[in-house]
Scaffold this motif. Structure first.
Motif, PDB file in Angstrom:
ATOM      1  N   UNK A 243      52.832  19.420  64.443  1.00  0.00           N
ATOM      2  CA  UNK A 243      51.602  19.021  65.194  1.00  0.00           C
ATOM      3  C   UNK A 243      50.373  19.376  64.623  1.00  0.00           C
ATOM      4  N   UNK A 244      50.493  20.658  63.874  1.00  0.00           N
ATOM      5  CA  UNK A 244      49.152  20.959  63.295  1.00  0.00           C
ATOM      6  C   UNK A 244      48.989  20.275  62.040  1.00  0.00           C
ATOM      7  N   UNK A 245      50.272  19.845  61.470  1.00  0.00           N
ATOM      8  CA  UNK A 245      50.445  19.274  59.950  1.00  0.00           C
ATOM      9  C   UNK A 245      49.807  17.788  60.228  1.00  0.00           C
ATOM     10  N   UNK A 246      50.154  17.169  61.574  1.00  0.00           N
ATOM     11  CA  UNK A 246      49.595  15.774  61.706  1.00  0.00           C
ATOM     12  C   UNK A 246      48.288  15.786  62.171  1.00  0.00           C
ATOM     13  N   UNK A 247      47.813  16.867  62.729  1.00  0.00           N
ATOM     14  CA  UNK A 247      46.192  16.959  62.971  1.00  0.00           C
ATOM     15  C   UNK A 247      45.322  16.939  61.797  1.00  0.00           C
ATOM     16  N   UNK A 248      46.092  17.848  60.392  1.00  0.00           N
ATOM     17  CA  UNK A 248      45.563  18.033  59.305  1.00  0.00           C
ATOM     18  C   UNK A 248      45.481  16.365  58.652  1.00  0.00           C
ATOM     19  N   UNK A 249      46.547  15.855  58.712  1.00  0.00           N
ATOM     20  CA  UNK A 249      46.625  14.530  58.073  1.00  0.00           C
ATOM     21  C   UNK A 249      45.470  13.876  58.648  1.00  0.00           C
ATOM     22  N   UNK A 250      45.389  13.702  59.902  1.00  0.00           N
ATOM     23  CA  UNK A 250      44.511  12.916  60.496  1.00  0.00           C
ATOM     24  C   UNK A 250      43.032  13.292  60.029  1.00  0.00           C
ATOM     25  N   UNK A 251      42.843  14.505  60.006  1.00  0.00           N
ATOM     26  CA  UNK A 251      41.478  14.883  59.646  1.00  0.00           C
ATOM     27  C   UNK A 251      41.005  14.609  58.247  1.00  0.00           C
ATOM     28  N   UNK A 252      42.107  14.917  57.333  1.00  0.00           N
ATOM     29  CA  UNK A 252      41.869  14.595  56.033  1.00  0.00           C
ATOM     30  C   UNK A 252      42.024  13.218  55.383  1.00  0.00           C
ATOM     31  N   UNK A 253      42.563  12.361  56.377  1.00  0.00           N
ATOM     32  CA  UNK A 253      42.943  10.923  55.970  1.00  0.00           C
ATOM     33  C   UNK A 253      44.260  10.721  55.231  1.00  0.00           C
TER      34      UNK A 253
END
Length: 302
Positions: free
Chosen positions: A75-85
């Motif tokens: 979930x944290x990695x997915x959030x990072x992906x969304x934040x960074x595009x």
């Protein structure tokens, strides 16, 4: 062993499905590959994650704890992906296709994929299967859509389309006047063939060899267009995928020569490296290929 995100994602899928077989099907992996990943995790943490009783999986307390942590990590990695595009970048695909698929099929899949993921980019490499397999092994392609291949232990292949190779000629050709001809009847004809290494050429040579017959090409070409034109102008008989000559057969400029006792059917496959972790977008593209052809088959059957 180095613990990777791939290990955790596969573990989560096994946990959710409560079945290695179902997880393998969902992830388009083999069941032994799934089992190997779980075994590596168990060895890494020195715990048992699943009890295997009466052909069923039961999650242990250690498995429950790892699932909670693994979910948090993903979930944290997915959030990072969304934040960074990064998530948008993962929707881009590198696809390899053989000439038949590149000419007649792949555009249907790309159009559906782009409607699902607007703004995504799909690069397509049209080439012979051996080259595409080399690119899969080098990590240059995510997926390859090719004819079925034997003895490729490091590849996973999923059937998605039934194809056939046909022998065609100008309707005035002598062999076109017969309902069926024997394989021996075409040995001395002017054979218009693809170059060595092309899947259609390999299949034709294999079937002739199985019958104890050798062949000698009159023309060899990387261009199917050149071979089709040569056949139309009565330079000989061409051996090509049905998809590429169907319109010519339908409009009467070419005619199929039926050969007794020769099976030229073939399967087209979605191939990827066995160690490749398929992202959700890659899985979606695979699903699109399957569903598109299933729908078309149902329409043709009506």
């Amino acid at each position: 062993m180095n613990l990777t995100i791939r290990h955790l994602k596969i573990f989560i899928t096994v946990y959710d499905e409560r079945s290695m077989t179902k997880a393998a099907k969902k992830l388009f992996m083999t069941q032994p590959s799934i089992s190997q990943v779980i075994k590596e995790l168990e060895n890494y943490y020195n715990v048992i994650l699943f009890e295997r009783l009466s052909h069923k999986l039961y999650v242990t307390k250690a498995g429950e704890k790892l699932y909670t942590v693994a979910r948090q990590i993903i979930n944290l990695l997915d959030e990072a992906k969304d934040t960074l595009g990064i998530a948008d970048l993962q929707k881009n695909l590198a696809i390899g296709v053989n000439y038949t698929i590149g000419s007649k099929l792949v555009h249907r899949y790309i159009q559906k994929y782009e409607r699902l993921y607007p703004g995504s980019e799909i690069s397509v490499n049209v080439n012979k299967a051996p080259k595409l397999i080399e690119m899969l092994r080098n990590g240059e392609l995510d997926l390859a859509l090719i004819e079925e291949r034997d003895n490729e232990a490091d590849l996973i292949q999923k059937f998605f389309y039934h194809d056939r190779v046909v022998i065609i000629a100008n309707p005035k050709h002598a062999l076109c006047q017969k309902k069926y001809v024997n394989p021996e009847d075409i040995i001395n004809e002017h054979l218009l063939l693809r170059d060595r290494g092309a899947g259609v050429r390999n299949l034709f040579e294999l079937r002739m060899k199985e019958l104890g017959l050798g062949i000698k090409p009159y023309w060899e070409s990387t261009s199917t267009t050149a071979l089709i034109s040569a056949a139309e102008n009565n330079f000989g008989i061409a051996v090509l995928p049905f998809q590429l000559v169907q319109e010519k057969i339908d409009n009467g400029s070419l005619k199929e020569i039926k050969i007794k006792g020769m099976d030229l059917d073939r399967k087209l496959m979605i191939a990827y490296h066995k160690n490749k972790f398929l992202t959700s977008s890659m899985l979606e593209f695979v699903k699109i290929c399957h569903q598109t052809e299933e729908i078309k088959s149902l329409q043709l059957a009506k």
